[in-house]
Each structure stands twice: as structure tokens, then as C-alpha cells.
Scaffold this active site. Structure first.
Site, PDB file in Angstrom:
ATOM      1  N   TRP A 101      58.098  56.806  39.221  1.00 16.76           N
ATOM      2  CA  TRP A 101      58.756  56.531  40.502  1.00 16.76           C
ATOM      3  C   TRP A 101      59.935  55.605  40.333  1.00 16.76           C
ATOM      4  CZ3 TRP A 101      57.969  60.099  43.708  1.00 16.76           C
ATOM      5  CH2 TRP A 101      56.730  60.718  43.831  1.00 16.76           C
ATOM      6  N   ASP A 176      58.921  49.159  46.125  1.00 18.35           N
ATOM      7  CA  ASP A 176      58.386  50.431  46.609  1.00 18.35           C
ATOM      8  C   ASP A 176      56.873  50.267  46.610  1.00 18.35           C
ATOM      9  OD1 ASP A 176      57.367  52.960  46.941  1.00 18.35           O
ATOM     10  OD2 ASP A 176      58.517  53.897  45.313  1.00 18.35           O
ATOM     11  N   LYS A 200      50.121  57.886  51.857  1.00 17.49           N
ATOM     12  CA  LYS A 200      49.109  57.453  50.897  1.00 17.49           C
ATOM     13  C   LYS A 200      48.032  56.615  51.605  1.00 17.49           C
ATOM     14  CE  LYS A 200      51.935  59.148  47.808  1.00 17.49           C
ATOM     15  NZ  LYS A 200      53.031  58.478  47.124  1.00 17.49           N
TER      16      LYS A 200
END
Ligand SMILES: *Cc1c(COP(=O)(O)O)cnc(C)c1O
Length: 369
Positions: A101, A176, A200
């Protein structure tokens, strides 16, 4: 209603109580004669949903008053562009790369920043560690420093956010936190901006949460789309354009659910953190004590949310997954870039679900010993 245990990395399990309430309110929200998806975002009904969601989140995460909470769209990947469009000032930006990511994030930032400096990377350990801040070389005058505080794919987590000031950097920290938001408290004194997709740990895909310190607003590049300019979004209470109303509603129900949770005399996020530690400890211990399963992440960098593991005999992967599914243990297949298995045990996963997985793993190992 009891359902199978869902270990998906995202979109992921949502508490049954939340889905049951949403189902009950689907056709008629609180006697309004409308479902939430059918309401004007500017009507008093939806405004009350929005205001409660924002206030509950602020309370749960203890977000200080000099931070704005924005409900946006586009997901984590859109934020990879929206953050540099708003904060880079077309200058130098710093990145810590701890996996897929943050790798994607730094690539995207190159479109907008004059220079991207990788201050640390965990690539040489195969992303099984997070680099110790003491080893970072931060840039002078960077517009921000970005890191991914929980790497969903590799299963690593920052258990403490770095103190950039102590490293000699005045840059705001951007995190993040898509895959561990609301699983533990956030030290806002170390954060300039946090972003995360909802799918999530908060609700359905389509809602992106941004929490940003007020002094970082108003510096967007002239090319920044208006709908993605944090100042414009903040000045319009996230309603410059139509916000993701359904996502805000479900996230709001999840916030109410979180506020009701208790554990060892604690409530809310503190309770969730205790429960998440207990769940992760149970699963890591089972992996470490077995002859069949292995997790390769350094012990002090292991994620509480995403736990990748491998069978030492990979020819048994399909049998493992098929047996798990029969037991009502769903979506345990690892990310395609890593292979093996991955158990994502977000807030909605109860301890009983992890216990069921551990019981199955032991039984599978004995059967195939
Ligand atoms: C899932 C995830 C993303 C991707 O978000 P999208 O909503 O698909 O854009 C970004 N960052 C992290 C850490 C994630 O876990």
C-alpha cells in the site's frame, strides 16, 4: 442471527446487530416513510444521521477540536492522489515504505510532488518488519511524511507512531489507517492527517474517512478537483457534492455499536483494543506453537488486524480452505501477491470466531500429521 465467521480483508464483516438494524429500517427510517438511500442529503432526517455519526466518531477516536472529520469518496487509492494534491505544495514529500500500500502511495505522489524521498523501506526483509524511526533520514522542509500504519497485505503494524519532531522534521505525519482504524486509540499529537476506506473496519465500501488538522487546509494545488479540495469539503460539512449517504449511515450504526462494547471495565475503542489484543494473541500463539503453520512477521511488528500465515506443506492449501469453509470459516485465502492464508480479524470478529479458527487449525494439523 448466527452467521459463519468471515475473515475477509475487505470489504469485510460488519456486526450482525448493525446489519439487522439497517434491515429493519430499510423501507422506513424512524417513521419518515423513506429509506436512508432515498433521502435528500440536505434534509433534516439525513442531517441528523450525519451529525450523530460525526459526533460519535469524534468521541470514540478522541479527535481534538482542531481536526476536521471529512466523509469523502474514492477510497484509499484516491487519497494517494488527493493527499499530495492538497498537502504537497508541489514540493518534497517523505515516504516510509512498509509494503504494497505505501509502495502504491509513493508512486502516485510522484505525479504531484517535485521529489519523493523514501526515508525508510522494509523491502529488504520482505516486508516482515517496520523500520525503526531511529534509522530514518527525513528531508529538510518536506511537505509531509506518509506511512501506512497497518499494512493489510503483509500483516505489519506500527504499534507506535513516530515523533517526527524528535527526528528533526517539522513535516505533518500522514497515515493510511484504512485497515486498523477504530481498532485502537490514535495519538493525534503525532498526526497531521489520517485517511482510510470504510470497508475494512467501519462499514461498506464507498465511504472514505479523512481526519485532518485545520492548519493543513487551504493549500491545495490549483489543479486539485474542487470536490477533492479538503478545505472546500470541510467548509461544506462534506456536502459540497452528494456524500456517500448509505456508507455514512452504516458507519454511524457501527459507531453506535462500538460505543456499546465493553471489555474488562473499558468501553468503546479502549474495549476494542483489549479484545483485539486477546484475539491476535490467541491466533499468533496457535500459529507459533504448531508444526504446520508459520507467520514470518517480526514479533514486535505483527498486525492485530491482518494475520497472514502459511502451511509448511503448501500442497494442503486447498484442503485447508475447503475444510474451513465447511466449518463456516470464510475467506481465509491469502492475498495473491503473498499466497498462503490470511485471517483478517477486524472489530466485527468476536473472540469466539478466532477460537473456532484455532480449533479448526489444530484439528487439521492433527489429521494431517
Ligand atoms: C484496502 C486498503 C486500501 C485500498 O483502498 P481502496 O478503497 O480500494 O482504494 C488502501 N490502503 C490500505 C492500507 C488498505 O488496506
Amino acid at each position: 442471527m448466527t452467521r459463519p465467521y468471515n475473515f475477509s480483508a475487505g470489504p469485510a464483516a460488519i456486526p450482525s446487530e448493525v446489519l439487522e438494524q439497517a434491515a429493519a429500517e430499510m423501507l422506513d427510517w424512524h417513521g419518515s416513510g423513506m429509506g436512508v438511500m432515498e433521502m435528500s442529503h440536505r434534509g433534516k432526517e439525513f442531517l441528523s444521521i450525519y451529525e450523530k455519526a460525526e459526533a460519535d466518531l469524534r468521541e470514540l477516536l478522541a479527535v481534538p477540536s482542531h481536526f476536521k472529520i471529512l466523509f469523502m469518496q474514492g477510497g484509499g487509492l484516491a487519497e494517494n492522489a488527493i493527499v499530495p494534491l492538497n498537502l504537497s505544495r508541489a514540493g518534497v514529500v517523505d515516504f516510509v515504505v512498509t509494503g504494497s500500500w505505501s509502495q502504491k502511495s509513493q508512486k502516485e505522489a510522484r505525479k504531484y510532488a517535485s521529489e519523493v524521498n523514501i526515508v525508510a523501506t522494509a523491502e529488504e526483509t520482505g516486508f516482515t518488519t517496520v523500520p525503526d524511526p531511529a534509522s530514518w533520514t527525513v528531508s529538510r522542509g518536506a511537505s509531509y511524511l506518509h506511512l501506512c500504519s497497518n499494512e493489510t497485505i503483509h500483516g505489519t503494524e506500527f504499534h507506535q507512531l513516530p515523533d517526527l519532531k524528535a527526528l528533526g522534521s517539522d513535516a505533518p505525519l500522514v497515515i493510511d489507517f484504512s485497515s486498523h482504524v477504530a481498532s485502537r486509540p490514535v495519538d493525534w499529537s503525532r498526526v497531521g492527517l489520517a485517511f482510510g476506506g470504510a470497508q475494512k473496519n467501519l462499514g461498506p465500501a464507498g465511504l472514505t474517512l479523512v481526519i485532518v488538522r485545520e492548519d493543513l487546509l487551504g493549500h491545495a494545488l490549483p489543479t486539485c478537483p474542487s470536490a477533492f479540495d479538503y478545505k472546500i469539503v470541510a467548509d461544506n460539512q462534506s456536502m459540497y457534492n452528494t456524500p456517500p449517504t448509505w456508507g455514512i449511515y452504516i458507519a454511524g450504526l457501527t459507531f453506535q455499536w462500538l460505543k456499546r462494547q465493553t471489555e474488562g471495565g473499558l468501553t468503546g475503542i479502549a474495549a476494542m483494543e483489549q479484545r483485539n489484543i486477546a484475539k491476535a494473541t490467541l491466533l499468533y500463539n496457535a500459529i507459533d506453537q504448531s508444526q504446520l503453520y508459520v507467520n514470518k512477521v517480526a514479533a514486535n511488528c505483527r498486525s492485530r488486524m491482518n494475520i497472514p500465515f502459511f502451511l509448511r506443506d503448501e500442497s494442503r492449501n486447498d484442503a485447508f480452505l475447503a475444510g474451513a469453509k465447511e466449518r463456516g470459516l470464510l475467506q481465509l485465502k491469502g492475498h495473491k501477491s503473498v499466497g498462503g492464508m490470511r485471517a483478517s480479524i477486524y472489530n466485527a470478529m468476536p473472540l469466539a470466531g478466532v477460537q473456532a479458527l484455532v480449533d479448526y487449525m489444530r484439528e487439521f494439523e492433527q489429521k494431517h500429521a
